[in-house]
Design a protein around this motif. Structure first.
Motif, short mmCIF file in Angstrom:
data_model
loop_
_atom_site.label_atom_id
_atom_site.label_comp_id
_atom_site.label_asym_id
_atom_site.label_seq_id
_atom_site.Cartn_x
_atom_site.Cartn_y
_atom_site.Cartn_z
N UNK A 298 0.83 -1.21 0.00
CA UNK A 298 0.00 0.00 0.00
C UNK A 298 0.86 1.26 0.00
N UNK A 299 1.95 1.23 0.79
CA UNK A 299 2.84 2.39 0.82
C UNK A 299 3.52 2.59 -0.53
N UNK A 300 3.95 1.49 -1.14
CA UNK A 300 4.60 1.58 -2.44
C UNK A 300 3.62 2.09 -3.49
N UNK A 301 2.35 1.64 -3.40
CA UNK A 301 1.33 2.09 -4.35
C UNK A 301 1.11 3.59 -4.23
N UNK A 302 1.12 4.12 -3.00
CA UNK A 302 0.95 5.56 -2.82
C UNK A 302 2.10 6.33 -3.47
N UNK A 303 3.33 5.80 -3.36
CA UNK A 303 4.46 6.45 -4.02
C UNK A 303 4.31 6.39 -5.54
N UNK A 304 3.82 5.27 -6.05
CA UNK A 304 3.61 5.14 -7.49
C UNK A 304 2.63 6.19 -7.99
N UNK A 305 1.53 6.36 -7.27
CA UNK A 305 0.51 7.30 -7.71
C UNK A 305 1.03 8.74 -7.72
N UNK A 307 4.53 9.83 -7.39
CA UNK A 307 5.82 10.11 -8.01
C UNK A 307 5.91 9.66 -9.46
N UNK A 308 5.21 8.59 -9.79
CA UNK A 308 5.24 8.11 -11.19
C UNK A 308 4.12 8.75 -12.01
N UNK A 455 16.00 6.02 -3.33
CA UNK A 455 14.55 6.11 -3.46
C UNK A 455 14.21 6.91 -4.71
N UNK A 456 12.96 6.79 -5.16
CA UNK A 456 12.53 7.53 -6.34
C UNK A 456 12.51 9.03 -6.07
N UNK A 457 12.08 9.42 -4.88
CA UNK A 457 12.06 10.84 -4.54
C UNK A 457 13.44 11.45 -4.57
N UNK A 458 14.43 10.71 -4.03
CA UNK A 458 15.81 11.21 -4.05
C UNK A 458 16.35 11.24 -5.47
N UNK A 478 14.93 6.26 -13.47
CA UNK A 478 14.40 6.04 -12.12
C UNK A 478 12.93 5.63 -12.16
N UNK A 479 12.17 6.30 -13.03
CA UNK A 479 10.75 5.96 -13.13
C UNK A 479 10.57 4.54 -13.66
#
Length: 533
Positions: A298-305, A307-308, A455-458, A478-479
């Motif tokens: 769920x946390x990874x999915x939130x980052x996908x939505x 940041x990607x 991380x993707x954000x970094x 990165x994406x």
């Protein structure tokens, strides 16, 4: 003596005792759960405002967010078993009072340290409330069919609280200061305390022998160490770091000694014989596996939505809302489904449906596909809640009424441990699949590639500093690497879910609803009930 008695079921008995006000009692218990569920998520949107006002360091900010679930998970067994001994209603009401006081302290916290302390007190209050609600529910709904419906409503309210928390926090922050996200608890407490004192029945388990204070402290400290280490692993800290290894080893040792101590005591704090029942131990294992597979995802999915796909936090919340709505629907439909298909097929179906949802989401790529996400999240929410509902109901029904508080605490602790381990495990899988794709990006120095691999954000920050073709290439790599890592993580999660489906085959085939003997509360004496609160 036990606070419950066993009597033959008669039609007129249903209209009195637990029968007349049991649904009102359920409403009170659901308000309790809503309060705890809200507080677990309402702070997330307030973190930027807290950071700007109190200016905490990185470690202090981490503690502000994590100290509540950490303390709550550590003390569940202590307060669950204490409720069995001194009275579940009494512990619940004390939890209400502490929660209200701690909320006021958090809202008025002048420093980061004060906020951490207040959040820790909130964790203590939450640990008193959570197992008490389930154990009282076990008492006031002796009929398993009605209890299944009550658990479905209870779990649906939990889903509502988790979803409403960030939305309520965002609304309050638009109109008030960050402390308002804590003040919302106080009116609910002012209502819940007198209503709970008036309506909730008191009950106790077996009070023979002394309460094992040493065992309770061993369990609390051991769980604190294990959960603390797991949370550090989940946040990306090195596995060999002393601050991770030492608490993990100490916590595991204390839990081992706690189990050995309980096996040797004449009057154990937790009756470990419950785990000898296949349905109980299997249900606990299913809870751990379900949370292990899904929370980190769920946390990874939130980052996908965000940041990607580039969605805003509000848009991300709205995309995840169907998951919560589907979970609510599954909770409300769970009792009927359990009666029709039985625990074994229900939990197996839930695991398989959730695995199918996870595999469906592997079709996600770098472009937005709203229809696919909607379909996948609806399946995910319905499947997960179906699994957890069947597992919780089986666990609670298999536990003796005298051990209801301890059983509820074991279930909630399993939930928290599964979530923590899931974040650590799936986060590690994600990092292992993501980082290699950034090792050699044309035009990007090796040191910058290493930083981007965290991380993707970094990676986006590094790409912004580089600029030009090199920055664009790094951002694209990165994406793509994140999407690849997400696919690998989804496959691992699906494997864990299918393992859970196999485990669920040990659950009973049918829902046993014997009504020859049920537990009903012993008559309450008005004067004694006032003293007990």
């Amino acid at each position: 003596m036990s606070g419950t008695t066993t009597a033959a079921v008669r039609p007129r008995r249903r209209a009195t005792g637990t029968g007349a006000n049991r649904w009102v009692v359920l409403v009170v218990l659901c308000v309790s759960l809503l309060l705890v569920a809200l507080d677990a998520t309402v702070l997330h949107v307030a973190v930027p405002a807290v950071t700007e006002d109190l200016k905490p360091g990185a470690m202090e900010l981490l503690w502000i967010v994590d100290v509540y679930p950490l303390v709550c998970a550590s003390l569940l067994i202590l307060f669950g078993t204490l409720g069995d001994r001194v009275g579940r209603r009494r512990v619940l009401l004390l939890g209400y009072a502490l929660f209200g006081v701690a909320s006021a302290a958090a809202a008025a916290a002048p420093t980061a340290e004060a906020l951490i302390g207040a959040r820790a007190l909130l964790g203590v209050g939450g640990a008193m409330i959570m197992p008490a609600t389930l154990s009282i529910l076990r008492q006031v709904f002796p009929d398993r069919r009605e209890r299944a419906l009550a658990i479905g409503i209870w779990s649906a309210v939990a889903a509502v609280g988790a979803a409403v928390g960030p939305l309520l926090g965002g609304f309050l922050l638009e109109h008030f200061w960050w402390g308002s996200v804590f003040l919302v608890n106080i009116p609910l407490m002012l209502i819940s305390l007198p209503v709970g004192r008036l309506l909730l029945p008191e009950s106790r388990g077996d009070r023979d022998g002394p309460w094992d204070v040493v065992g309770a402290l061993m369990a609390a400290v051991g769980l604190f160490g294990v959960v603390f280490a797991v949370k550090r692993l989940g946040s990306g800290e090195p596995a060999a770091d002393a601050l991770t290894v030492a608490p993990l080893v100490l916590g595991a040792l204390l839990l081992f000694l706690f189990v050995r101590r309980q096996r040797r005591r004449t009057f154990p704090l937790v009756d470990l014989k419950m785990f000898a029942r296949p349905a109980f131990s299997t249900a606990v294992g299913c809870i751990v596996l379900a949370m292990l597979a899904l929370v980190g995802l769920e946390l990874i999915a939130a980052q996908y939505l965000q940041l990607v796909l580039g969605l805003s936090p509000l848009q991300t919340g709205l995309r995840l809302l169907p998951l919560t709505l589907a979970a609510m629907a599954a909770g409300l439909a769970g009792a009927r489904l359990l009666r029709r298909v039985g625990p074994r097929r229900m939990v197996c179906f839930g695991f398989c449906l959730t695995a199918a949802a996870v595999l469906t989401l592997t079709a996600m790529g770098g472009a937005d596909n709203a229809g696919l996400l909607l379909f996948g999240f609806v399946l995910l929410g319905f499947g997960l809640e179906t699994t957890l509902f069947g597992a919780y109901e089986s666990m609670l029904s298999e536990a003796p009424a005298a051990q209801a508080g301890g059983a509820a605490a074991i279930g909630e602790t399993s939930y928290q441990l599964g979530a923590g381990i899931g974040i650590a495990l799936l986060g590690s899988v994600m990092n292992a699949a993501y980082a290699p794709g950034l090792a050699r990006v044309p035009g990007v120095p090796e040191t910058e590639s290493a930083a981007a691999g965290h991380s993707l954000g970094e990676a986006y920050e590094v790409a912004g500093r580089l600029g030009g073709p090199a920055g664009a290439a790094l951002r694209r790599a990165a994406r793509d690497s994140f999407v690849h890592g997400l696919h690998v993580t989804l496959l691992v999660s699906a494997g864990l879910l299918l393992l859970g489906a196999v485990m669920a085959l040990r659950l009973p085939r049918v829902m046993q609803c014997e009504e020859a003997a049920v537990e009903v509360p012993a008559p309450r004496e008005p004067q004694m009930s006032r003293v007990s609160a």
